[in-house]
Write an enzyme that holds these catalytic residues in place. Structure first.
Site, PDB file in Angstrom:
ATOM      1  N   LYS A 211       0.868  -1.179   0.000  1.00 14.08           N
ATOM      2  CA  LYS A 211       0.000   0.000   0.000  1.00 14.08           C
ATOM      3  C   LYS A 211       0.900   1.223   0.000  1.00 14.08           C
ATOM      4  O   LYS A 211       1.604   1.487   0.974  1.00 14.08           O
ATOM      5  CB  LYS A 211      -0.929   0.032   1.202  1.00 14.08           C
ATOM      6  N   ARG A 216      -4.010   7.963  -5.917  1.00 17.69           N
ATOM      7  CA  ARG A 216      -4.748   7.007  -6.748  1.00 17.69           C
ATOM      8  C   ARG A 216      -4.914   7.596  -8.152  1.00 17.69           C
ATOM      9  O   ARG A 216      -5.255   8.774  -8.324  1.00 17.69           O
ATOM     10  CB  ARG A 216      -6.124   6.757  -6.119  1.00 17.69           C
ATOM     11  N   ARG A 231      -8.525  10.108  -7.882  1.00 14.49           N
ATOM     12  CA  ARG A 231      -9.517   9.365  -7.099  1.00 14.49           C
ATOM     13  C   ARG A 231     -10.903   9.987  -7.236  1.00 14.49           C
ATOM     14  O   ARG A 231     -11.922   9.289  -7.286  1.00 14.49           O
ATOM     15  CB  ARG A 231      -9.108   9.352  -5.629  1.00 14.49           C
ATOM     16  N   PHE A 295      -2.278  -1.796 -10.253  1.00 16.03           N
ATOM     17  CA  PHE A 295      -2.682  -3.002  -9.520  1.00 16.03           C
ATOM     18  C   PHE A 295      -3.975  -3.615 -10.027  1.00 16.03           C
ATOM     19  O   PHE A 295      -4.434  -4.631  -9.508  1.00 16.03           O
ATOM     20  CB  PHE A 295      -2.798  -2.729  -8.016  1.00 16.03           C
TER      21      PHE A 295
END
Length: 507
Positions: A211, A216, A231, A295
């Site tokens: 993490k 993001r 995000r 990811f």
């Protein structure tokens, strides 16, 4: 629809803790809205205007000197048109345009309406009308199934657009909302667990990944056209050319990638989160290069993958973006997960995320398929002041001003307290009542919204870290601060120091 109807509804929503009552109140409001009012109404309820950034801040808002209207005359469309002018203002003279627009809007609003609009524009509207509650209200108002409304919202990334389709379109038009390259979707979110072992107990076999303390990103590619979103689904493509070039070089024509980005230092370690976020600013220097870690893969060359198991998505991600994969391993073994966590922390990252290997991509949802694990940092700080709450906390002293000890006098007099942040999170109803009864006995002065206290109370605060900030004299601000509890056993002289908190900054 009049703005006053919206304001009275938000007061009703904020005054109740019942989710069903909130949904019912919002649904009654939505069914009264005309088609051109639905998107602006939704944006105001979420304190995220449909126009995006309006170019206004607290300093400009507080500098306004205007008398408010005695009676309500503003319609939702009037507010939306004013927001259009604010968002469109740019270049020479834009400050004057924004100021005059705000002056005119404030003069037409009642004092209650202006308070609402100010908080909506600044993203500080706390009514309890969060996305999930509003989504359920849209379903009730439109008489559509909640799963259909939720999926449309996830895939469109726009609750206002979803509300418009649900309330004015057919059931088929809602079901037709799908994944589309170039239109960002709401990111999947993670629950939390105390340890890697606990996380695997929730997910079962999982992809256990680092993490990162980054930002993001969601990256869409169609041929040579690449778009990068945050995000919150803001388009930052023009600010991150290095990310665009990396994705443009991947062996595919169409892609939707989910990941994180951050800047690295000379030794390959992560730079502070604040430095990564500075690159997203319009005027940020480009010397600081960003590196992506992907990811998840939601779409590749005409194939939607969101309903496929994570294992399938990761195999495709390896194929098209292997060198840019986030570190991790697939395992059901708790010891292996603990090792990944140890390696992530040793490398300067936040912790891990365990992702159930058979889980689909649930856009916009925080379920138990993704579980994050981060060490919790707690510090004893001193309460300097408290602000009066709003909504359910109306009449209660809520938002705490927090100070750290400065024994060396680096930021003022030796032994003084240096403010490092605020928080209203973690306060129970019992604590709120106690604060409201106790704080006036320690009062030194007050303003309209804040009671300042003698520095006698120590409170234990949990944080995720600190970041650089020019707002406070110590040059740092707490990240995600929440109250753990008061420490009557400790005196202010035993509080943690500003030097201890500053040491959390990764140099």
């Amino acid at each position: 629809m009049m703005l006053s109807q919206l304001v009275s509804t938000t007061e009703e929503v904020a005054a109740t803790s019942s989710r069903l009552a909130k949904i019912d109140a919002l649904a009654r409001l939505l069914v009264q809205a005309d088609a051109d009012e639905i998107a602006p109404l939704t944006g105001l309820l979420l304190a995220t205007p449909r126009q995006g950034r309006l170019g206004v801040g607290w300093r400009g808002m507080s500098a306004l000197e205007v008398s408010h209207a005695d009676a309500s005359t503003l319609a939702i469309t009037d507010v939306d048109q004013a927001f259009e002018r604010l968002a469109a203002a740019s270049g020479t003279g834009s400050a004057s345009v924004r100021s005059s627009t705000l002056q005119a809007l404030a003069a037409r609003a009642t004092a209650l309406e202006w308070d609402f609009l100010t908080r909506a524009m600044l993203g500080e509207l706390r009514t309890g009308a969060l996305g999930g509650v509003l989504l359920d209200a849209i379903a009730r108002a439109s008489d559509r199934p909640v799963p259909a409304v939720r999926r449309a919202a996830m895939l469109s990334g726009d609750l206002g657009e979803t509300a418009l389709i649900a309330l004015t379109g057919s059931a088929e038009s809602l079901d037709e909302v799908g994944l589309r390259v170039g239109r960002p979707v709401l990111p999947m979110l993670a629950a939390t667990a105390a340890t890697p072992t606990d996380a695997l107990g929730i997910t079962g076999e999982a992809s256990v990944e680092y993490k990162l303390d980054g930002a993001r990103i969601q990256v869409h590619r169609h041929g040579d056209e690449v778009s990068v979103y945050t995000r919150s689904l803001a388009d930052i493509t023009h600010r991150v050319p290095e990310l665009v070039e990396i994705v443009r070089a991947l062996p595919a024509h169409d892609l939707i990638l989910d990941g994180e980005t951050l800047a690295l230092d000379e030794d390959g370690g992560p730079r502070p989160f604040q430095e990564t976020m500075s690159r997203f600013g319009a005027d940020a220097a480009r010397e600081l290069a960003l590196r992506p870690w992907f990811f998840d893969l939601l779409h590749v060359d005409g194939r939607d993958l969101i309903d496929e198991p994570l294992g399938v998505r990761l195999a495709e991600l390896d194929r098209v973006a292997g060198p840019w994969r986030i570190p991790g391993t697939v395992t059901a073994d708790a010891e292996a997960a603990e090792r990944v966590s140890h390696d992530a922390l040793a490398a300067g990252h936040e912790g891990i995320v365990a992702k159930a290997i058979d889980s689909p991509y649930a856009a916009g949802r925080r379920g138990k398929s993704w579980v994050k694990v981060k060490p919790v940092l707690t510090y004893d700080l001193v309460v300097l002041a408290a602000e009066w709450g709003s909504g359910r906390r109306q009449g209660l002293l809520s938002n705490l001003h927090l100070g750290a000890l400065d024994p060396a006098g680096e930021f003022g007099e030796p032994g003084a307290l240096v403010m490092v942040g605020k928080t209203f999170k973690g306060l129970t109803d019992e604590l709120l009542r106690w604060q409201t009864a106790t704080f006036p006995t320690l009062e030194t002065r007050r303003t309209q919204g804040t009671v300042f206290l003698r520095p006698e109370l120590v409170v234990e605060i949990a944080i995720d870290g600190v970041q650089r900030s020019p707002r406070y004299p110590g040059g740092i601000a707490l990240r995600f601060a929440r109250v753990k509890g008061y420490r009557p056993d400790k005196a202010p002289g035993e509080a943690d120091t500003i030097q201890t908190l500053r040491s959390l900054l990764r140099e």
